[in-house]
Design a protein around this motif. Structure first.
Motif, PDB file in Angstrom:
ATOM      1  N   GLU A   1      46.846  31.308  37.148  1.00 17.39           N
ATOM      2  CA  GLU A   1      47.718  32.308  36.535  1.00 17.39           C
ATOM      3  C   GLU A   1      46.947  33.585  36.201  1.00 17.39           C
ATOM      4  OE1 GLU A   1      51.012  32.362  36.202  1.00 17.39           O
ATOM      5  OE2 GLU A   1      50.956  30.522  37.383  1.00 17.39           O
ATOM      6  N   LEU A   2      45.721  33.456  35.736  1.00 15.65           N
ATOM      7  CA  LEU A   2      44.908  34.642  35.467  1.00 15.65           C
ATOM      8  C   LEU A   2      44.641  35.416  36.758  1.00 15.65           C
ATOM      9  CD1 LEU A   2      42.261  33.363  32.890  1.00 15.65           C
ATOM     10  CD2 LEU A   2      43.971  35.156  32.499  1.00 15.65           C
ATOM     11  N   THR A   3      44.348  34.682  37.832  1.00 18.58           N
ATOM     12  CA  THR A   3      44.097  35.333  39.120  1.00 18.58           C
ATOM     13  C   THR A   3      45.358  36.054  39.597  1.00 18.58           C
ATOM     14  OG1 THR A   3      42.477  33.629  39.691  1.00 18.58           O
ATOM     15  CG2 THR A   3      43.305  34.993  41.486  1.00 18.58           C
ATOM     16  N   GLY A   4      46.509  35.403  39.417  1.00 20.86           N
ATOM     17  CA  GLY A   4      47.764  36.037  39.803  1.00 20.86           C
ATOM     18  C   GLY A   4      48.062  37.281  38.979  1.00 20.86           C
ATOM     19  N   LEU A   5      47.737  37.225  37.680  1.00 15.56           N
ATOM     20  CA  LEU A   5      47.970  38.377  36.813  1.00 15.56           C
ATOM     21  C   LEU A   5      47.101  39.563  37.225  1.00 15.56           C
ATOM     22  CD1 LEU A   5      49.097  39.773  34.280  1.00 15.56           C
ATOM     23  CD2 LEU A   5      47.320  38.630  32.945  1.00 15.56           C
ATOM     24  N   LEU A   6      45.845  39.279  37.569  1.00 22.30           N
ATOM     25  CA  LEU A   6      44.922  40.350  37.926  1.00 22.30           C
ATOM     26  C   LEU A   6      45.173  40.887  39.329  1.00 22.30           C
ATOM     27  CD1 LEU A   6      41.610  39.061  36.346  1.00 22.30           C
ATOM     28  CD2 LEU A   6      42.892  41.093  35.701  1.00 22.30           C
ATOM     29  N   GLY A   7      45.972  40.172  40.110  1.00 21.48           N
ATOM     30  CA  GLY A   7      46.337  40.684  41.425  1.00 21.48           C
ATOM     31  C   GLY A   7      45.566  40.002  42.533  1.00 21.48           C
ATOM     32  N   GLU A   8      46.181  39.970  43.675  1.00 21.19           N
ATOM     33  CA  GLU A   8      45.565  39.378  44.850  1.00 21.19           C
ATOM     34  C   GLU A   8      45.562  40.410  45.972  1.00 21.19           C
ATOM     35  OE1 GLU A   8      47.843  35.891  45.570  1.00 21.19           O
ATOM     36  OE2 GLU A   8      47.130  34.856  43.779  1.00 21.19           O
TER      37      GLU A   8
ATOM     38  N   HIS B   1      37.251  42.170  42.368  1.00 20.79           N
ATOM     39  CA  HIS B   1      37.581  40.846  42.887  1.00 20.79           C
ATOM     40  C   HIS B   1      38.233  40.032  41.760  1.00 20.79           C
ATOM     41  CE1 HIS B   1      35.218  41.080  46.704  1.00 20.79           C
ATOM     42  NE2 HIS B   1      34.520  41.959  46.002  1.00 20.79           N
ATOM     43  N   PRO B   2      39.557  39.850  41.780  1.00 20.42           N
ATOM     44  CA  PRO B   2      40.214  39.113  40.699  1.00 20.42           C
ATOM     45  C   PRO B   2      39.637  37.711  40.484  1.00 20.42           C
ATOM     46  CG  PRO B   2      41.839  40.191  42.075  1.00 20.42           C
ATOM     47  CD  PRO B   2      40.524  40.354  42.769  1.00 20.42           C
TER      48      PRO B   2
ATOM     49  N   ALA C   1      40.720  44.801  28.729  1.00 20.12           N
ATOM     50  CA  ALA C   1      41.352  45.962  29.363  1.00 20.12           C
ATOM     51  C   ALA C   1      41.888  45.642  30.749  1.00 20.12           C
ATOM     52  CB  ALA C   1      40.360  47.120  29.438  1.00 20.12           C
ATOM     53  N   ALA C   2      41.129  44.903  31.539  1.00 23.61           N
ATOM     54  CA  ALA C   2      41.555  44.597  32.904  1.00 23.61           C
ATOM     55  C   ALA C   2      42.882  43.837  32.905  1.00 23.61           C
ATOM     56  CB  ALA C   2      40.480  43.792  33.628  1.00 23.61           C
ATOM     57  N   LEU C   3      42.971  42.802  32.079  1.00 22.08           N
ATOM     58  CA  LEU C   3      44.196  42.013  32.016  1.00 22.08           C
ATOM     59  C   LEU C   3      45.356  42.839  31.492  1.00 22.08           C
ATOM     60  CD1 LEU C   3      42.609  38.779  30.522  1.00 22.08           C
ATOM     61  CD2 LEU C   3      43.631  38.946  32.786  1.00 22.08           C
ATOM     62  N   SER C   4      45.090  43.663  30.481  1.00 23.41           N
ATOM     63  CA  SER C   4      46.163  44.424  29.837  1.00 23.41           C
ATOM     64  C   SER C   4      46.717  45.514  30.734  1.00 23.41           C
ATOM     65  CB  SER C   4      45.644  45.035  28.537  1.00 23.41           C
ATOM     66  OG  SER C   4      45.262  44.033  27.622  1.00 23.41           O
ATOM     67  N   ILE C   5      45.828  46.300  31.359  1.00 22.92           N
ATOM     68  CA  ILE C   5      46.290  47.413  32.194  1.00 22.92           C
ATOM     69  C   ILE C   5      47.047  46.904  33.404  1.00 22.92           C
ATOM     70  CG2 ILE C   5      45.504  49.300  33.677  1.00 22.92           C
ATOM     71  CD1 ILE C   5      43.327  49.887  31.679  1.00 22.92           C
TER      72      ILE C   5
ATOM     73  N   VAL D   1      49.993  47.904  38.580  1.00 19.72           N
ATOM     74  CA  VAL D   1      49.197  48.616  39.579  1.00 19.72           C
ATOM     75  C   VAL D   1      47.890  47.859  39.810  1.00 19.72           C
ATOM     76  CG1 VAL D   1      47.945  50.763  40.040  1.00 19.72           C
ATOM     77  CG2 VAL D   1      50.199  50.841  38.977  1.00 19.72           C
ATOM     78  N   PRO D   2      47.454  47.695  41.055  1.00 20.60           N
ATOM     79  CA  PRO D   2      46.225  46.929  41.304  1.00 20.60           C
ATOM     80  C   PRO D   2      44.971  47.613  40.787  1.00 20.60           C
ATOM     81  CG  PRO D   2      47.009  47.969  43.323  1.00 20.60           C
ATOM     82  CD  PRO D   2      48.086  48.163  42.304  1.00 20.60           C
ATOM     83  N   ILE D   3      44.055  46.823  40.259  1.00 19.69           N
ATOM     84  CA  ILE D   3      42.726  47.314  39.921  1.00 19.69           C
ATOM     85  C   ILE D   3      41.930  47.300  41.219  1.00 19.69           C
ATOM     86  CG2 ILE D   3      40.656  46.930  38.535  1.00 19.69           C
ATOM     87  CD1 ILE D   3      42.470  45.309  36.612  1.00 19.69           C
TER      88      ILE D   3
END
Length: 316
Positions: A81-88, A286-287, A258-262, A268-270
């Motif tokens: 779930e964390l990986t999905g939140l941070l984007g793939e 790299h998420p 910050a990474a998770l929140s933004i 928008v992808p980091i």
């Protein structure tokens, strides 16, 4: 980075590891501790709530194999779930125009590191076989133009030089024209820092976007500013339509929220992170690697690997 959050997460998983089975009460206790850990890491409360709701639904709704213990299952679900939140997707993936030059606009708050990021991104693009031109469009901060010229030259990049008293919109437009004349395939426009509540400067940024027609609008955020960066990112996204996030000073952020929140606030992808002061200390985001650092995967990876092997065998 993430030291305190990682320690908290590992402690939660160790407490679960002794349980023979998982039930709703045990899961509730674990999720409560994860919630506190994430909030203390300055993760936005909305992101925490959404993440834990998905973890709970999966943990209670999934059939657990006999060889899969509760700690193993929770770690795997939290990781996914964390990986999905941070984007793939492909790390560092940028869009480029079908006809060069490809313009990339850097925006953000004062002091977020846009000028340094422009040089770092230019160096990264150069290493990827591109020919970038740096355009200093910050005419408000003293010596901002000189700073970009200096850091750009230090890494062998061309910078559009000007007196610093021109209109930022005209500077951006001239940068695109110069790139076409001289054969540069990428233009990086470094804009002045501004608050999203400053209507005049936000309007100016909109006019810069209209003049330069960027294929990428990157919000540069200081990872150590916490919720200020989150609120600003959301407002910049609504005003400009951001295409990516660059997080700076990730090497100095002990909390790491910050990474998770933004990502949660904007969707928008980091795309990149700055991990040091040197120009080369800049890398694609790299998420999965960041999640590994959040969870302290050196210690808990073994809890995941064997269950995943069992899942694969069961499916086969």
């Amino acid at each position: 980075m993430f030291e305190s959050l990682s320690e908290r997460m590992q402690g939660i998983f160790r407490a679960l590891a002794g349980r023979v089975r998982i039930d709703e009460a045990a899961l509730t206790d674990a999720l409560r501790e994860i919630r506190v850990a994430l909030l203390e890491a300055d993760v936005h409360v909305g992101g925490v709530r959404a993440l834990l709701d998905r973890v709970r639904a999966k943990a209670l709704g999934e059939e657990v194999l006999r060889s899969l213990g509760p700690a193993q299952m929770v770690v795997k679900i939290v990781r996914d779930e964390l990986t999905g939140l941070l984007g793939e997707g492909e790390p560092g993936r940028l869009k480029f125009a079908s006809r060069p030059p490809s313009v990339m606009l850097l925006a953000g708050l004062q002091g977020s590191g846009k000028t340094t990021t422009a040089a770092k991104l230019g160096l990264w693009l150069k290493g990827s076989g591109r020919y970038p031109l740096l355009v200093p469009a910050d005419v408000y901060r003293p010596a901002a133009v000189e700073q970009l010229v200096r850091v750009g030259r230090s890494v062998g990049l061309k910078v559009l030089e000007h007196a610093g008293d021109l209109d930022p919109v005209a500077i951006a437009r001239e940068g695109v024209l110069e790139a076409r004349r001289s054969g540069y395939d990428t233009v990086l426009v470094d804009t002045a820092g501004r608050l999203h509540v400053d209507d005049a400067l936000m309007d100016e940024l909109g006019r810069i976007r209209a003049a330069a027609e960027p294929v990428e609008i990157l919000f540069v955020a200081d990872a150590m500013t916490g919720q200020d960066a989150v609120r600003s990112a959301g407002e910049f996204h609504r005003a400009l339509g951001l295409t990516g996030i660059v997080l700076t000073k990730m090497d100095g952020d002990a909390r790491g929220g910050a990474a998770l929140s933004i990502r949660h606030a904007t969707g928008v992808p980091i795309k990149f992170v700055g991990v040091g002061e040197r120009p080369s200390e800049f890398e694609p985001f790299h998420p999965d690697r960041m999640v590994g650092r959040i969870l302290g995967m050196g210690d808990v990876l073994g809890l995941i690997e064997k269950p995943e092997e069992v899942f694969d065998a069961e499916e086969a």
